[in-house]
Design a protein around this motif. Structure first.
Motif: not given
Length: 320
Positions: A128, A132, A135, A149, A156-157, A160, A212, A237
């Protein structure tokens, strides 16, 4: 040694805890005594038979698991920069399977794990975090930018959000209301309920969108594209879902860019940089639940609800 294997595709019952052959590292590989593996959406996608991207690569029987953390047990003759006993985290060779007591993997796919986290926390990070991190790089996120986001509460979020804040961005996260307080604690400047009927009107002047979310929604993708400033960037993603003509036309009128994340990055260097942020206290690791290997089915069942805050971890062995 024990490992989780599948001999057919299907529901959670196809995952079996089996005795398998002990791996032997090649010249460029390290042998890792695994302590923890992250449980990722791609794991249940593989278990179910894959998507259009993965299907051609899936050959049974298969091990599961995209990332994890452990201790170096042995090294191939060409490996430099590591020593036996090093605590490392990373991603295995493609479809290498980290739901296992030992794995052999290319040394370039691993780095020394952060010194202020447990194996369970470190095992939850790599896959993850790399998405991120990628990204943020593709979105050219920088200080003072307004960054959206989508799916900010997930594995992932949430990373991020923290990476964007570490770069000095103004961060807006979308999430369910139960995650509002959680995301504010992580540094989000604004949090918006993705179910809000006024969702579209709440988004404006966005420099970068990082989608994400594990759930594809074309309507939401269009709304977020419309909210971009001229010259804005949109990174997703959601590899199995190509950008539609309507979406690309919106970005073209805004002189914007749309990109999917990629795996072509220096994994070891990226993980080393991420570890520094964690050690500096700029990034927190959120583990929602830890399951033992014997309860791998339960871990997948929970993850498939798509409402997990942070990460689920499979504990391969107890930390001393």
């Amino acid at each position: 040694m024990k490992a989780i294997k599948i001999h057919e595709f299907g529901d959670t019952e196809v995952m079996k805890l089996e005795e398998v052959e002990h791996p032997v590292p090649q010249a460029d590989e390290i042998l890792i005594k695994m302590y923890a593996s992250g449980v990722n959406p791609a794991d249940y996608v593989v278990r179910q038979g894959g998507n259009e991207i993965l299907k051609p690569f899936l050959k049974l029987p298969l091990g599961l698991g995209l990332d994890g953390a452990g201790e170096i047990e042995a090294m191939g003759s060409d490996v430099k920069g590591f020593k036996k006993g090093d605590k490392v985290y990373g991603i295995p060779n493609f479809l290498g399977g980290t739901y296992a007591e030992f794995i052999a993997a290319k040394a370039t796919q691993f780095a020394i794990m952060p010194n202020n986290v447990s194996f369970n926390e470190a095992g939850s990070i790599p896959s993850c975090a790399l998405m991120a991190w990628n990204g943020m790089d593709l979105g050219k996120v920088g200080a003072g930018q307004r960054v959206l986001i989508n799916g900010a509460g997930g594995g992932i979020g949430n990373l991020a959000v923290q990476f964007a804040k570490a770069k000095g961005a103004y961060v807006i996260g979308t999430a369910s209301q139960r995650n509002f307080g959680f995301l504010k604690q992580l540094g989000a400047d604004e949090v918006i309920d993705y179910k809000d009927e006024n969702f579209a009107s709440l988004l404006r002047d966005i420099d970068v969108v990082f989608d994400a979310s594990p759930v594809f929604n074309e309507d939401a993708r269009i709304i977020m594209a419309v909210a971009l400033k001229d010259g804005g960037r949109f990174v997703s993603v959601q590899l199995p879902y190509p950008f539609s003509e309507e979406f690309l036309n919106i970005l073209a009128k805004k002189h914007g860019e749309a990109k999917m994340i990629r795996r072509e990055l220096d994994v070891a260097l990226s993980l080393t940089d991420i570890a520094k942020l964690i050690e500096e206290g700029k990034v927190s690791i959120i583990v929602s639940k830890v399951y033992p290997m014997e309860k791998v089915a339960e871990s997948h069942t929970e993850l498939e609800t798509k409402h997990v805050r942070g990460k689920i971890v499979l504990e391969i062995r107890k930390e001393n």
